[in-house]
Design an enzyme around this catalytic site. Structure first.
Site, short mmCIF file in Angstrom:
data_model
loop_
_atom_site.label_atom_id
_atom_site.label_comp_id
_atom_site.label_asym_id
_atom_site.label_seq_id
_atom_site.Cartn_x
_atom_site.Cartn_y
_atom_site.Cartn_z
NE ARG A 188 -0.02 16.86 7.57
CZ ARG A 188 -0.12 15.69 6.94
NH1 ARG A 188 -0.76 15.62 5.78
NH2 ARG A 188 0.42 14.60 7.47
CG HIS A 237 2.47 6.33 4.01
ND1 HIS A 237 1.60 6.12 5.04
CD2 HIS A 237 2.37 5.22 3.23
CE1 HIS A 237 0.98 4.97 4.88
NE2 HIS A 237 1.44 4.39 3.80
CG ASN A 290 -2.43 2.60 19.27
OD1 ASN A 290 -1.68 3.35 18.67
ND2 ASN A 290 -3.75 2.63 19.14
C1 BV8 Z 1 -2.22 1.59 -1.97
C2 BV8 Z 1 0.67 10.21 3.79
C3 BV8 Z 1 -2.21 0.39 -3.98
C4 BV8 Z 1 0.07 11.49 3.37
C5 BV8 Z 1 -1.10 8.57 4.11
C6 BV8 Z 1 -10.37 -1.02 0.95
C7 BV8 Z 1 -9.80 -1.99 1.75
C8 BV8 Z 1 -8.43 -2.01 2.00
C9 BV8 Z 1 -7.60 -1.05 1.42
C10 BV8 Z 1 -8.17 -0.09 0.64
C11 BV8 Z 1 -9.54 -0.06 0.40
N1 BV8 Z 1 -9.78 1.00 -0.40
C12 BV8 Z 1 -8.62 1.65 -0.67
C13 BV8 Z 1 -7.64 0.98 -0.07
C14 BV8 Z 1 -6.21 1.30 -0.11
C15 BV8 Z 1 -5.90 2.48 0.79
C16 BV8 Z 1 -6.44 2.29 2.18
O1 BV8 Z 1 -5.89 1.54 2.97
N2 BV8 Z 1 -7.56 2.99 2.47
C17 BV8 Z 1 -8.15 2.86 3.79
C18 BV8 Z 1 -8.73 4.22 4.19
C19 BV8 Z 1 -9.23 1.77 3.75
N3 BV8 Z 1 -4.45 2.54 0.84
C20 BV8 Z 1 -3.77 3.20 -0.12
O2 BV8 Z 1 -4.29 3.85 -0.99
C21 BV8 Z 1 -2.25 3.05 -0.07
N4 BV8 Z 1 -1.79 2.69 -1.38
O3 BV8 Z 1 -3.00 0.80 -1.49
O4 BV8 Z 1 -1.71 1.46 -3.21
C22 BV8 Z 1 -1.47 0.38 -5.25
C23 BV8 Z 1 -1.17 -0.85 -5.80
C24 BV8 Z 1 -0.49 -0.88 -7.01
C25 BV8 Z 1 -0.12 0.32 -7.62
C26 BV8 Z 1 -0.42 1.54 -7.03
C27 BV8 Z 1 -1.10 1.59 -5.85
C28 BV8 Z 1 -1.56 4.35 0.29
C29 BV8 Z 1 -2.00 4.78 1.65
C30 BV8 Z 1 -1.11 5.96 2.09
C31 BV8 Z 1 -1.93 7.21 2.23
N5 BV8 Z 1 -1.10 8.26 2.84
N6 BV8 Z 1 -0.27 9.48 4.64
C32 BV8 Z 1 -0.16 12.40 4.53
O5 BV8 Z 1 0.37 12.18 5.63
O6 BV8 Z 1 -0.88 13.39 4.31
S1 BV8 Z 1 -2.16 7.76 5.14
C33 BV8 Z 1 -2.09 8.38 6.74
O7 BV8 Z 1 -3.11 7.72 7.50
C34 BV8 Z 1 -0.84 8.00 7.50
O8 BV8 Z 1 0.31 8.02 6.73
C35 BV8 Z 1 -1.11 6.63 8.03
O9 BV8 Z 1 -0.63 5.66 7.14
C36 BV8 Z 1 -2.58 6.50 7.94
C37 BV8 Z 1 -3.15 6.06 9.25
O10 BV8 Z 1 -2.81 7.01 10.16
P1 BV8 Z 1 -2.18 6.60 11.58
O11 BV8 Z 1 -0.75 6.89 11.50
O12 BV8 Z 1 -2.58 5.23 12.01
O13 BV8 Z 1 -2.91 7.68 12.43
P2 BV8 Z 1 -4.39 7.61 12.99
O14 BV8 Z 1 -4.79 8.99 13.37
O15 BV8 Z 1 -5.25 6.82 12.06
O16 BV8 Z 1 -4.21 6.74 14.30
C38 BV8 Z 1 -3.39 7.24 15.34
C39 BV8 Z 1 -3.34 6.15 16.38
O17 BV8 Z 1 -2.48 6.61 17.43
C40 BV8 Z 1 -4.68 5.86 17.00
O18 BV8 Z 1 -4.84 4.46 17.09
C41 BV8 Z 1 -4.59 6.48 18.40
O19 BV8 Z 1 -5.27 5.71 19.37
C42 BV8 Z 1 -3.12 6.41 18.67
N7 BV8 Z 1 -2.62 7.47 19.55
C43 BV8 Z 1 -3.05 8.75 19.66
N8 BV8 Z 1 -2.31 9.40 20.59
C44 BV8 Z 1 -1.39 8.50 21.06
C45 BV8 Z 1 -1.58 7.28 20.39
N9 BV8 Z 1 -0.82 6.19 20.64
C46 BV8 Z 1 0.14 6.31 21.57
N10 BV8 Z 1 0.40 7.45 22.24
C47 BV8 Z 1 -0.35 8.56 22.02
N11 BV8 Z 1 -0.09 9.70 22.71
#
Ligand code: BV8
Length: 233
Positions: free
Chosen positions: A59, A109, A201
Site C-alpha cells: 500500500r 488512524h 458520499n
Molecule cells: C477502538 C487504519 C477502542 C489501518 C483502520 C462493535 C460495535 C461497534 C464498534 C466495534 C464493535 N466491535 C469492535 C468495534 C470497534 C472497532 C469497529 O468499529 N469495528 C467495526 C468493524 C464494527 N473499532 C476499532 O477497533 C477502533 N478502535 O474502538 O478502540 C479502544 C478503547 C480503549 C482502548 C483501546 C482501544 C479502531 C478502528 C481503526 C481501524 N483502522 N484503518 C489501515 O488503513 O489499514 S479502519 C479503516 O476502515 C479506515 O481507516 C476507516 O476508518 C475504516 C472505514 O473505511 P472507510 O474509510 O469508510 O472506507 P470504506 O471502504 O468502508 O467506505 C468507503 C466509502 O466511500 C463508501 O461509503 C463508498 O460509497 C464511498 N465512495 C467510494 N468511492 C467514492 C466514494 N465516495 C465519494 N466519491 C467516490 N469516488
C-alpha cells in the site's frame, strides 16, 4: 452558508478512490483481498508480522503511483481561503491530502509514511519497505511496525477531535461508509452539539440517517462544488 465559523471535516477512503486507491468495502476493495483479522489487528501482526508488513509495504509503494484528485485540492483551497476555524480529520493513512495542498491534517488512524518502533516507541517518517525488518532510525533496533491504528487500538488525538466536535457549526463527512467506530459516531456528537451535518458520499452510508443533509455522487465533483458554494464561488 452564512454564520459558519467552525468546520470539522471527516474523510474516508472514498475521497481517495478517484485517485486509484482501493477503498475497504467496495467490491474488490482492500478487505476483500485480506481478512481484517489477519492484516489490521495487533493479533494478526503478532501471528504473522511479515504478512502484515508486506500488506502495508504494497500500500505504501502504491502511493507513489497515484495523485491527489480535485476533492483533495478543493479541501486545500478551503484551508487557504476559509476565514474561520477548520479541522480536517482523516481516517485515511495515505498522504493525498498533504500532496493535494492541505497543511493541517489529523490522521486519526495513523499514516503509511510513518514508522513506529516497538523498542523505543519513537515515530519516524518512513517511505521504504518494512518487511525486511530495517533498523529503527532512532534506536537502531529491528522493531518497526506501521504507524497505523489497527482494530482494537485507540485512534490518535481523540480528545482534540471531540473538543472540536462539541464546538463546531458544521460537520462534513466525505467518502466514508460509517462502518468503523469511533469515527462513525462523530456525526452524532456534532448533532448533539447543534451543528449542521452534511454527508458527501457516492451512496448513502450506514449513518446517512444521522445527517441533516446528504449529497450523493463522486467526491471529485461534490467536494469542489460544495467548497465553491461555501466560499461564495
Ligand atoms: C477502538 C487504519 C477502542 C489501518 C483502520 C462493535 C460495535 C461497534 C464498534 C466495534 C464493535 N466491535 C469492535 C468495534 C470497534 C472497532 C469497529 O468499529 N469495528 C467495526 C468493524 C464494527 N473499532 C476499532 O477497533 C477502533 N478502535 O474502538 O478502540 C479502544 C478503547 C480503549 C482502548 C483501546 C482501544 C479502531 C478502528 C481503526 C481501524 N483502522 N484503518 C489501515 O488503513 O489499514 S479502519 C479503516 O476502515 C479506515 O481507516 C476507516 O476508518 C475504516 C472505514 O473505511 P472507510 O474509510 O469508510 O472506507 P470504506 O471502504 O468502508 O467506505 C468507503 C466509502 O466511500 C463508501 O461509503 C463508498 O460509497 C464511498 N465512495 C467510494 N468511492 C467514492 C466514494 N465516495 C465519494 N466519491 C467516490 N469516488
Amino acid at each position: 452558508m452564512t454564520g459558519i465559523n467552525r468546520i470539522v471535516i471527516l474523510t474516508g477512503a472514498g475521497i481517495s478512490a478517484e485517485s486509484g486507491i482501493d477503498t475497504f468495502r467496495s467490491a474488490g476493495g482492500l478487505w476483500e483481498q485480506h481478512r481484517v483479522e489477519d492484516v489490521a489487528t495487533p493479533e494478526g501482526f503478532a501471528r504473522d508480522p511479515d504478512l502484515v508488513l508486506g500488506f502495508y509495504d504494497i500500500r505504501r509503494e502504491a502511493l507513489a503511483k497515484v495523485e491527489p484528485n480535485p476533492a483533495h485540492r478543493a479541501l486545500a483551497r478551503l484551508e487557504a481561503e476559509f476565514a474561520g476555524e477548520l479541522l480536517l480529520v482523516t481516517q485515511n493513512v495515505d498522504d493525498l491530502h498533504e500532496r493535494g495542498g492541505s497543511s493541517r491534517v489529523l490522521h486519526m488512524h495513523g499514516e503509511l509514511k510513518s514508522a513506529l518502533c516497538l523498542a523505543c516507541d519513537m515515530r519516524s517518517a518512513w517511505d521504504a519497505p518494512m518487511a525486511h525488518h530495517p533498523p529503527c532510525p532512532v534506536c537502531r533496533s529491528p522493531s518497526l511496525r506501521p504507524d497505523v491504528v489497527w482494530f482494537g487500538e485507540m485512534p490518535y488525538q481523540m480528545e482534540r477531535i471531540y473538543t472540536a466536535l462539541t464546538a463546531t457549526d458544521l460537520f462534513v463527512s466525505i467518502g466514508t461508509s460509517g462502518a468503523v467506530y469511533p469515527a462513525a459516531g462523530f456525526v452524532q456528537e456534532a448533532r448533539m452539539a447543534g451543528a449542521h451535518t452534511l454527508e458527501l458520499n457516492l451512496e448513502p452510508s450506514e449513518g446517512s440517517h444521522f445527517f441533516t443533509e446528504s449529497r450523493h455522487g463522486p467526491a471529485g465533483r461534490l467536494v469542489p462544488e460544495w467548497v465553491d458554494e461555501l466560499l461564495g464561488g
